[in-house]
Design a protein around this motif. Structure first.
Motif, mmCIF file in Angstrom:
data_model
loop_
_atom_site.group_PDB
_atom_site.id
_atom_site.type_symbol
_atom_site.label_atom_id
_atom_site.label_comp_id
_atom_site.label_asym_id
_atom_site.label_seq_id
_atom_site.Cartn_x
_atom_site.Cartn_y
_atom_site.Cartn_z
ATOM 1 N N GLU A 166 0.851 -1.200 0.000
ATOM 2 C CA GLU A 166 0.000 0.000 0.000
ATOM 3 C C GLU A 166 0.887 1.250 0.000
ATOM 4 N N TYR A 167 1.904 1.250 0.857
ATOM 5 C CA TYR A 167 2.824 2.406 0.906
ATOM 6 C C TYR A 167 3.491 2.594 -0.462
ATOM 7 N N MET A 168 3.942 1.474 -1.025
ATOM 8 C CA MET A 168 4.636 1.551 -2.320
ATOM 9 C C MET A 168 3.713 2.030 -3.429
ATOM 10 N N PHE A 169 2.414 1.721 -3.295
ATOM 11 C CA PHE A 169 1.436 2.178 -4.297
ATOM 12 C C PHE A 169 1.357 3.709 -4.283
ATOM 13 N N TRP A 170 1.288 4.294 -3.097
ATOM 14 C CA TRP A 170 1.266 5.776 -2.995
ATOM 15 C C TRP A 170 2.523 6.362 -3.624
ATOM 16 N N ASP A 171 3.642 5.734 -3.309
ATOM 17 C CA ASP A 171 4.918 6.256 -3.786
ATOM 18 C C ASP A 171 5.034 6.112 -5.310
ATOM 19 N N MET A 172 4.599 4.965 -5.821
ATOM 20 C CA MET A 172 4.607 4.727 -7.269
ATOM 21 C C MET A 172 3.779 5.792 -7.981
ATOM 22 N N ALA A 173 2.559 6.055 -7.444
ATOM 23 C CA ALA A 173 1.676 7.027 -8.085
ATOM 24 C C ALA A 173 2.260 8.437 -7.998
ATOM 25 N N TYR A 174 2.817 8.758 -6.839
ATOM 26 C CA TYR A 174 3.370 10.119 -6.655
ATOM 27 C C TYR A 174 4.454 10.392 -7.686
ATOM 28 N N ARG A 175 5.294 9.367 -7.891
ATOM 29 C CA ARG A 175 6.414 9.538 -8.827
ATOM 30 C C ARG A 175 6.056 9.128 -10.256
ATOM 31 N N LYS A 176 4.824 8.724 -10.458
ATOM 32 C CA LYS A 176 4.333 8.267 -11.770
ATOM 33 C C LYS A 176 5.268 7.199 -12.352
ATOM 34 N N GLU A 177 5.584 6.261 -11.470
ATOM 35 C CA GLU A 177 6.529 5.214 -11.851
ATOM 36 C C GLU A 177 5.813 4.066 -12.579
ATOM 37 N N MET A 178 6.410 3.581 -13.637
ATOM 38 C CA MET A 178 5.848 2.428 -14.333
ATOM 39 C C MET A 178 6.594 1.170 -13.861
ATOM 40 N N TRP A 179 7.816 0.964 -14.313
ATOM 41 C CA TRP A 179 8.624 -0.151 -13.823
ATOM 42 C C TRP A 179 9.927 0.447 -13.292
ATOM 43 N N PRO A 180 10.405 -0.024 -12.138
ATOM 44 C CA PRO A 180 11.555 0.631 -11.491
ATOM 45 C C PRO A 180 12.896 0.285 -12.144
ATOM 46 N N CYS A 181 12.961 0.388 -13.440
ATOM 47 C CA CYS A 181 14.215 0.220 -14.150
ATOM 48 C C CYS A 181 14.052 0.944 -15.482
ATOM 49 N N GLU A 182 15.051 0.875 -16.318
ATOM 50 C CA GLU A 182 15.050 1.735 -17.504
ATOM 51 C C GLU A 182 14.334 1.137 -18.707
ATOM 52 N N ILE A 183 13.371 0.265 -18.490
ATOM 53 C CA ILE A 183 12.739 -0.352 -19.660
ATOM 54 C C ILE A 183 11.276 0.057 -19.814
#
Ligand SMILES: Cc1ncc(C[n+]2csc(CCO)c2C)c(N)n1
Length: 227
Positions: free
Chosen positions: A209-226
């Motif tokens: 749940e925490y990571m979901f907030w963080d993912m959305a805040y940073r608009k992260e798709m996959w945590p690497c360069e692909i």
């Protein structure tokens, strides 16, 4: 006074919840400083999250031991698909995002990891395990809703107010309390090894749940360069 199993769960995730309440996505929902692009990203990821999450209720209904509980879980599946997801569809309309675009959202890594974990537990584990893995979703939103409702102006904010009103409502609180009670009933009589497994699921999905907030805040798709 006897302590409940959910008191133990609360203790185990208290540091993660404290961090969640301080995350800029969550504080930004309350004071209105959340960038709208992060909120849009959240809405889209959350929409596809809810499609999976509704299946958790369907599986819980299948695994329930009595008719009342089975019917309640079936009702929750319906409420998620037609109640909670309607909030998302309405927000999307305000943002000019079509239903098709919402539904076609490509999953971020965190969203996929989170729902895949819960669905694995639901398919392989007991009803108690299933409930322990889905409970942080509802319980943590209620905690956040109650916190944010106390922030001046949060309930009336023209964009985020609706979100805060939904998750701080009494109706939503009743649902959280019902699930907490079900968790305690299911934990009753379990041995320490089984309880530890429930606690582990609860801790993992709380962290997600925490990571979901963080993912959305940073608009992260996959945590690497692909991406
Ligand atoms: C990442 C994420 N976590 C929790 C919720 C909240 N939520 C999802 S389903 C449900 C039960 C009633 O429909 C609740 C409370 C969310 N939307 N997104």
């Amino acid at each position: 006074m006897t302590t409940k199993f959910t008191d133990r769960l609360w203790k185990s995730v208290a540091p993660v919840w404290a961090k969640t309440h301080q995350h800029p996505f969550v504080t930004g929902l309350g004071d209105g400083t959340l960038p709208v692009e992060s909120f849009k990203y959240y809405m889209k990821q959350d929409y596809v999250y809810l499609i999976d999450y509704a299946k958790m209720f369907a599986l819980a209904s299948t695994k329930a031991y009595d008719l009342t509980t089975s019917a309640k879980f079936a009702g929750l599946q319906e409420a998620t698909l037609n109640g909670e997801m309607e909030l998302h569809r309405q927000y999307a309309e305000r943002f000019g995002i079509s239903r098709e675009e919402l539904e076609a959202t490509k999953p971020s890594f965190v969203m996929l990891a989170y729902t895949s974990y819960m669905l694995r537990v639901a398919h392989q584990g007991s009803l108690a395990e299933l409930v322990s893995s889905l409970l942080p979703c509802t319980w943590s939103y209620w905690e956040i809703g109650k916190h944010l409702a106390k922030v001046e102006g949060a309930l009336e904010h023209e964009l985020y107010g609706e979100w805060v009103r939904m998750y701080s409502s009494d109706e939503f609180g009743q649902l959280a309390i019902w699930l907490i009670d079900v968790m305690n009933e299911l934990a009753d009589g379990k041995n320490e090894q089984e309880l530890a497994r429930l606690e582990e699921h609860f801790l993992y999905t709380t962290k997600m749940e925490y990571m979901f907030w963080d993912m959305a805040y940073r608009k992260e798709m996959w945590p690497c360069e692909i991406n």
